[in-house]
Structure formats: structure tokens, C-alpha cells
Design a protein around this motif. Structure first.
Motif, PDB file in Angstrom:
ATOM      1  N   LEU A   6       0.110  -1.087  -0.276  1.00  8.80           N
ATOM      2  CA  LEU A   6      -0.273   0.024  -0.340  1.00  8.80           C
ATOM      3  C   LEU A   6       1.104   1.158  -0.291  1.00  8.80           C
ATOM      4  CD1 LEU A   6      -2.802  -0.626   2.083  1.00  8.80           C
ATOM      5  CD2 LEU A   6      -2.811  -0.912   0.194  1.00  8.80           C
ATOM      6  N   LYS A   7       2.107   1.013   0.739  1.00  2.00           N
ATOM      7  CA  LYS A   7       2.675   2.838   0.742  1.00  2.00           C
ATOM      8  C   LYS A   7       3.333   2.806  -0.842  1.00  2.00           C
ATOM      9  CE  LYS A   7       6.885   4.150   3.506  1.00  2.00           C
ATOM     10  NZ  LYS A   7       8.155   3.567   4.035  1.00  2.00           N
ATOM     11  N   GLU A   8       3.894   1.845  -1.024  1.00  4.51           N
ATOM     12  CA  GLU A   8       4.416   1.968  -2.542  1.00  4.51           C
ATOM     13  C   GLU A   8       3.552   2.359  -3.727  1.00  4.51           C
ATOM     14  OE1 GLU A   8       7.470  -1.523  -3.500  1.00  4.51           O
ATOM     15  OE2 GLU A   8       5.359  -2.084  -3.512  1.00  4.51           O
ATOM     16  N   ILE A   9       2.401   1.664  -3.471  1.00  5.31           N
ATOM     17  CA  ILE A   9       0.593   2.587  -3.882  1.00  5.31           C
ATOM     18  C   ILE A   9       0.804   4.313  -3.792  1.00  5.31           C
ATOM     19  CG2 ILE A   9      -1.813   2.397  -4.906  1.00  5.31           C
ATOM     20  CD1 ILE A   9      -1.087  -0.319  -4.623  1.00  5.31           C
ATOM     21  N   ALA A  10       0.404   4.288  -2.382  1.00  9.22           N
ATOM     22  CA  ALA A  10       0.746   5.614  -1.926  1.00  9.22           C
ATOM     23  C   ALA A  10       1.680   6.904  -2.616  1.00  9.22           C
ATOM     24  CB  ALA A  10       0.267   5.710  -0.537  1.00  9.22           C
ATOM     25  N   GLN A  11       2.571   6.435  -2.747  1.00  2.00           N
ATOM     26  CA  GLN A  11       3.953   7.305  -3.193  1.00  2.00           C
ATOM     27  C   GLN A  11       3.633   7.489  -4.306  1.00  2.00           C
ATOM     28  OE1 GLN A  11       7.488   4.781  -2.528  1.00  2.00           O
ATOM     29  NE2 GLN A  11       7.651   5.216  -0.837  1.00  2.00           N
ATOM     30  N   LEU A  12       3.523   6.389  -5.240  1.00  4.33           N
ATOM     31  CA  LEU A  12       2.983   6.996  -6.916  1.00  4.33           C
ATOM     32  C   LEU A  12       1.687   7.846  -6.952  1.00  4.33           C
ATOM     33  CD1 LEU A  12       3.924   3.293  -8.416  1.00  4.33           C
ATOM     34  CD2 LEU A  12       4.665   5.776  -8.687  1.00  4.33           C
ATOM     35  N   ALA A  13       0.587   7.587  -6.477  1.00  8.17           N
ATOM     36  CA  ALA A  13      -0.179   8.444  -6.148  1.00  8.17           C
ATOM     37  C   ALA A  13      -0.388   9.553  -5.473  1.00  8.17           C
ATOM     38  CB  ALA A  13      -2.162   7.783  -5.832  1.00  8.17           C
ATOM     39  N   LYS A  14       0.755   9.788  -4.912  1.00  6.22           N
ATOM     40  CA  LYS A  14       1.035  11.030  -3.862  1.00  6.22           C
ATOM     41  C   LYS A  14      -0.782  11.356  -2.832  1.00  6.22           C
ATOM     42  CE  LYS A  14       3.583  13.370  -7.559  1.00  6.22           C
ATOM     43  NZ  LYS A  14       4.383  12.057  -7.705  1.00  6.22           N
ATOM     44  N   VAL A  15      -0.568  10.178  -2.535  1.00  7.71           N
ATOM     45  CA  VAL A  15      -1.618  10.333  -1.230  1.00  7.71           C
ATOM     46  C   VAL A  15      -1.425   9.560   0.212  1.00  7.71           C
ATOM     47  CG1 VAL A  15      -4.001  10.143  -2.829  1.00  7.71           C
ATOM     48  CG2 VAL A  15      -3.094   8.069  -1.933  1.00  7.71           C
ATOM     49  N   SER A  16      -2.003   9.417   1.672  1.00 10.35           N
ATOM     50  CA  SER A  16      -1.104   8.588   1.922  1.00 10.35           C
ATOM     51  C   SER A  16      -1.700   7.241   2.388  1.00 10.35           C
ATOM     52  CB  SER A  16      -2.626   9.156   3.574  1.00 10.35           C
ATOM     53  OG  SER A  16      -3.797   8.944   3.454  1.00 10.35           O
ATOM     54  N   VAL A  17      -1.063   6.074   2.832  1.00  9.78           N
ATOM     55  CA  VAL A  17      -1.264   5.256   2.774  1.00  9.78           C
ATOM     56  C   VAL A  17      -3.110   4.715   3.448  1.00  9.78           C
ATOM     57  CG1 VAL A  17      -0.629   2.635   3.874  1.00  9.78           C
ATOM     58  CG2 VAL A  17       1.215   3.947   3.377  1.00  9.78           C
ATOM     59  N   SER A  18      -3.622   5.378   4.329  1.00  4.83           N
ATOM     60  CA  SER A  18      -4.943   5.534   4.960  1.00  4.83           C
ATOM     61  C   SER A  18      -6.098   5.467   3.663  1.00  4.83           C
ATOM     62  CB  SER A  18      -5.300   6.261   5.898  1.00  4.83           C
ATOM     63  OG  SER A  18      -4.678   7.091   5.418  1.00  4.83           O
ATOM     64  N   THR A  19      -5.684   6.664   2.564  1.00  2.00           N
ATOM     65  CA  THR A  19      -6.009   6.891   1.510  1.00  2.00           C
ATOM     66  C   THR A  19      -6.496   5.788   0.638  1.00  2.00           C
ATOM     67  OG1 THR A  19      -5.836   9.524   1.644  1.00  2.00           O
ATOM     68  CG2 THR A  19      -6.702   8.635  -0.157  1.00  2.00           C
ATOM     69  N   VAL A  20      -5.365   5.154   0.588  1.00  6.55           N
ATOM     70  CA  VAL A  20      -5.105   4.040  -0.547  1.00  6.55           C
ATOM     71  C   VAL A  20      -6.294   2.787   0.447  1.00  6.55           C
ATOM     72  CG1 VAL A  20      -3.855   2.555  -1.290  1.00  6.55           C
ATOM     73  CG2 VAL A  20      -3.011   4.592  -1.327  1.00  6.55           C
ATOM     74  N   SER A  21      -5.950   2.693   1.514  1.00  8.97           N
ATOM     75  CA  SER A  21      -6.737   1.611   2.373  1.00  8.97           C
ATOM     76  C   SER A  21      -8.238   1.487   1.701  1.00  8.97           C
ATOM     77  CB  SER A  21      -6.181   1.427   3.239  1.00  8.97           C
ATOM     78  OG  SER A  21      -6.421   0.201   3.994  1.00  8.97           O
ATOM     79  N   LEU A  22      -8.670   3.180   2.148  1.00  2.72           N
ATOM     80  CA  LEU A  22      -9.927   3.603   2.366  1.00  2.72           C
ATOM     81  C   LEU A  22     -10.519   3.293   0.367  1.00  2.72           C
ATOM     82  CD1 LEU A  22     -10.439   6.371   4.504  1.00  2.72           C
ATOM     83  CD2 LEU A  22     -11.483   4.469   4.800  1.00  2.72           C
ATOM     84  N   ALA A  23      -9.587   3.644  -0.702  1.00  7.20           N
ATOM     85  CA  ALA A  23     -10.235   3.830  -1.775  1.00  7.20           C
ATOM     86  C   ALA A  23     -10.086   1.782  -1.918  1.00  7.20           C
ATOM     87  CB  ALA A  23      -8.467   4.668  -2.366  1.00  7.20           C
ATOM     88  N   LEU A  24      -9.152   1.484  -1.850  1.00  8.42           N
ATOM     89  CA  LEU A  24      -9.140   0.094  -2.658  1.00  8.42           C
ATOM     90  C   LEU A  24     -10.301  -0.896  -1.629  1.00  8.42           C
ATOM     91  CD1 LEU A  24      -5.956  -0.631  -2.725  1.00  8.42           C
ATOM     92  CD2 LEU A  24      -7.153  -0.268  -4.794  1.00  8.42           C
ATOM     93  N   ASN A  25     -10.552  -0.521  -0.316  1.00  4.28           N
ATOM     94  CA  ASN A  25     -11.823  -1.307   0.339  1.00  4.28           C
ATOM     95  C   ASN A  25     -13.113  -0.628  -0.122  1.00  4.28           C
ATOM     96  OD1 ASN A  25     -10.637  -3.303   1.992  1.00  4.28           O
ATOM     97  ND2 ASN A  25      -9.354  -1.714   2.364  1.00  4.28           N
ATOM     98  N   ASN A  26     -13.237   0.251  -1.322  1.00  7.38           N
ATOM     99  CA  ASN A  26     -14.023   0.850  -1.444  1.00  7.38           C
ATOM    100  C   ASN A  26     -15.762   2.152  -0.149  1.00  7.38           C
ATOM    101  OD1 ASN A  26     -16.539   1.964  -3.512  1.00  7.38           O
ATOM    102  ND2 ASN A  26     -18.112   0.155  -2.959  1.00  7.38           N
ATOM    103  N   LYS A  27     -14.271   2.317   0.646  1.00  4.99           N
ATOM    104  CA  LYS A  27     -15.068   2.890   1.559  1.00  4.99           C
ATOM    105  C   LYS A  27     -15.192   4.149   1.606  1.00  4.99           C
ATOM    106  CE  LYS A  27     -14.789  -0.047   4.710  1.00  4.99           C
ATOM    107  NZ  LYS A  27     -15.195  -1.364   5.409  1.00  4.99           N
ATOM    108  N   PRO A  28     -16.338   4.705   2.616  1.00  7.70           N
ATOM    109  CA  PRO A  28     -16.502   6.556   2.619  1.00  7.70           C
ATOM    110  C   PRO A  28     -15.196   7.599   2.228  1.00  7.70           C
ATOM    111  CG  PRO A  28     -17.564   6.083   4.075  1.00  7.70           C
ATOM    112  CD  PRO A  28     -17.201   4.911   3.070  1.00  7.70           C
ATOM    113  N   GLY A  29     -14.945   8.468   1.983  1.00  8.36           N
ATOM    114  CA  GLY A  29     -13.750   9.675   2.568  1.00  8.36           C
ATOM    115  C   GLY A  29     -13.252  10.173   1.744  1.00  8.36           C
ATOM    116  N   VAL A  30     -13.211   9.408   0.529  1.00 10.53           N
ATOM    117  CA  VAL A  30     -12.108   9.019  -0.854  1.00 10.53           C
ATOM    118  C   VAL A  30     -12.894   9.902  -1.512  1.00 10.53           C
ATOM    119  CG1 VAL A  30     -10.633   8.643  -1.807  1.00 10.53           C
ATOM    120  CG2 VAL A  30     -11.193   7.179   0.395  1.00 10.53           C
ATOM    121  N   ARG A  31     -12.253  11.106  -2.444  1.00 11.19           N
ATOM    122  CA  ARG A  31     -12.691  11.775  -3.456  1.00 11.19           C
ATOM    123  C   ARG A  31     -13.261  10.227  -4.906  1.00 11.19           C
ATOM    124  NH1 ARG A  31      -9.429  17.092  -4.236  1.00 11.19           N
ATOM    125  NH2 ARG A  31      -8.034  15.681  -3.737  1.00 11.19           N
TER     126      ARG A  31
END
Length: 341
Positions: A6-31
Motif C-alpha cells: 500500500l505504501k508503494e501505491i500511496a507514493q505513486l498516487a501522492k496520497v497517504s497509505v490510509s487513503t489508499v486503503s479506503l479507496a481499495l476497500n470502497n470505503k467513504p471519505g475518498v474523492r
């Protein structure tokens, strides 16, 4: 080879690890645009979620158990049914990131002990139990523990979530087909009536007779365990004591055994004895004669069982029981009634 983190994905997307986790698990709180970017990067990198880490995070085993409380001989006599059922379970579970464990128990006592251990140790997040019988002792344990559980088959004597075939209608349609061919003396050959699917198919058989104005004759009902040797022995002692021109069998094994014993006793099939059965296997198609059958689709029984179970696991309302229809396929084993000479 080391997996993508998740950290590698976060670095490439320029977001936090927690944001990556929320996005990949289809959770609210992500644009939406951020979620799309994260998902695109994860796919490009062939990211595979770490099931163990996810289980630790949500406190779940990410697994469900399939319990078959019948003997191995009975299980293998219905091998194609359980193969299709298991495929449906596996596909629905895989879509949600769950594993399925097969748990076989040959007696009700063994089933009760197994379920007690599974529930107390939380090895799985929920159970799917096949072949409910009457009576059973273990559902009360599941209810007290509030442990998610779905039955494949209508449970008797207690309220539970379940998925099943429309067995009353299946019994009615199969019997009505024989009645429409002019048969009035129709035998009902079944597995043990302790099984609720056998009870319901018998109810459908009775309903078809009632609709045709034909009295129910309990002497025309024969039940035997789902074991070839037992079925043959039972039929050899029963058939000579009754008179019938057609048979509705609750499984293809009961149908095939009935044909075999009728031929042993000198009856011609289908000229003197017409046959209809319930099946979810290729045996009926390729038997001689090919057997008219109410075909099931046990894949969808398994698929819907997992769908209902996951709703329970997630604290959602599972809704009403799911009842799946059968399909009458007319083959050479059922022909119009001919008076014996």
C-alpha cells in the motif's frame, strides 16, 4: 517475489497509505477522482490484497465453512450436486475475498461437536449447513452465540436464514407430468423423510394428486437412505407388494435403482413403468432410457447461500428465504399410460 505494498501505491498516487486503503476497500471519505487514480495504479502494478493483514485489521477470519452433516457415501452419491454447489459457493466467496473450508461430519453428534469448536474458536466468520433434517440439536447453539449461519435446504422446527429449491412445486410438477400422461397409480420413491427436501417434494406429490382428484395412498410411498445397496434392498422387498405404472423419485439414484429392480422383476421401462426424477447430474441424460427429470441448478444455491451469509456477517438484514425453481426436461423414460396385457 515481493508483492506490491500500500505504501508503494500511496507514493505513486501522492496520497497517504490510509487513503489508499479506503479507496481499495470502497470505503467513504475518498474523492472519486482520487479513488479512480488509486485503483488504476493498483491494477497496473497487479496489486494483490494481503488477506492475513486484512483479517487482523477487521477482526475476521475472511473464511466461511461449508458443513455437510451426511456420510461420505451419501456425499459421493450426490457428487455432481455438491460439485456445482461448491462452485457457486467458491465464486461468490472469491468475489468478496473469502475462502471456503469444507467440513464433513458423518453423524449429527459429530456435527454438533464440530460446530461448537468452530464457533468457540472463531475459525470462520460464518457457516453454511446443507441437508437440514428433523429434528436437529445444533441450531440452538448457533442462535445463542449469534453466529452467522445459512442453511441450504429448509430448516425444520426453528427460524433460520436459508436458500432452497422450490421443492413443493418440484414434487407437484413431476407428478402432474405423469398424471397428464394418463398414469393414476404413481409411486413416490424418496430419501428419508427426515430430510426437509423429501418432505416438501412429498407435499408436492400429494398436491398434484389432490388437484387431479386422486386419493393419496401411503402404500405407494417408499423411502430409503441415499445409499445404493440400501435403496436396492428396500425396493426389492417393497415393489412386489404394490401396484403402480409410474414412479416419481426424489433423486436420480433412487430413480436408477427403481428401474434396475423393476427390470429384475420382469417389468419393462418405460413401456410398463414410467419414471420421473429430481436431479442435478448428467446420469439421467445418459441412462437407458434417458430419464425425465426436474433439473436443479445447485450452483445458484451455493452462490445465494454465500450472498445471504455475508449479509449476516456484515450485520445486514438477509431478507426473505431464496427459493430457486426447477426445470422439467422430458426424456424417453416417461410415456403415456398403456394398459398391461
Amino acid at each position: 517475489m515481493k508483492g506490491v505494498t500500500l505504501k508503494e501505491i500511496a507514493q505513486l498516487a501522492k496520497v497517504s497509505v490510509s487513503t489508499v486503503s479506503l479507496a481499495l476497500n470502497n470505503k467513504p471519505g475518498v474523492r472519486p477522482e482520487t479513488r479512480a487514480k488509486v485503483v488504476e495504479i493498483a491494477r497496473a502494478l497487479n496489486y494483490v490484497p494481503n488477506a492475513a493483514a486484512r483479517s487482523l485489521a477487521n477482526g475476521r477470519a475472511q473464511a466461511i465453512g461449508l458443513v455437510n452433516p451426511i456420510s461420505l457415501e451419501q456425499l459421493f452419491s450426490s457428487a455432481e450436486f455438491f460439485m456445482h454447489l461448491s462452485r457457486g459457493l467458491h465464486q461468490a466467496a472469491r468475489e468478496k475475498g473469502y475462502n471456503v473450508y469444507l467440513l464433513i461430519s458423518e453423524t449429527e453428534q459429530e456435527t454438533s461437536k464440530m460446530i461448537t469448536e468452530i464457533v468457540s474458536q472463531r475459525r470462520v466468520d460464518g457457516l453454511i449447513i446443507t441437508n437440514p433434517m428433523e429434528p436437529v440439536v445444533f441450531p440452538s447453539k448457533l442462535h445463542r452465540q449469534r453466529f452467522p449461519c445459512v442453511f441450504v435446504g429448509r430448516p425444520a422446527g426453528f427460524n433460520a436464514v436459508y436458500v432452497d429449491n422450490s421443492n413443493v412445486e418440484i414434487g407437484r410438477v413431476g407428478t402432474a407430468h405423469l398424471l397428464a400422461l394418463g398414469h393414476t397409480k404413481i409411486a413416490f420413491v424418496s430419501g428419508p423423510l427426515a430430510f426437509t427436501h423429501c418432505q416438501d417434494r412429498l407435499a408436492g406429490y400429494k398436491l398434484a394428486l389432490e388437484e387431479a382428484g386422486i386419493p393419496f395412498d401411503e402404500r405407494l410411498v417408499c423411502q430409503a437412505e441415499q445409499k445404493e445397496k440400501t435403496i436396492l434392498e428396500t425396493l426389492r422387498s417393497w415393489i412386489p407388494t404394490v401396484e403402480f405404472t409410474a414412479v416419481f423419485a426424489t433423486s436420480v439414484l433412487h430413480a436408477v435403482c427403481t428401474v434396475a429392480v423393476c427390470r429384475e422383476l420382469g417389468f419393462r421401462v418405460p413401456e410398463e413403468i414410467a419414471v420421473v426424477c429430481v436431479e442435478d447430474s448428467s446420469l439421467a441424460k445418459y441412462y437407458s432410457p434417458p430419464i425425465t427429470a426436474i433439473e436443479l441448478d445447485s450452483f445458484w444455491l451455493g452462490y445465494w447461500a454465500v450472498q445471504l451469509l455475508l449479509r449476516l456477517i456484515n450485520g445486514e438484514d438477509p431478507g426473505s428465504p431464496v427459493l430457486l425453481p426447477g426445470r422439467l426436461v422430458v426424456r424417453a423414460s416417461s410415456i403415456p399410460y398403456r394398459e398391461r396385457r
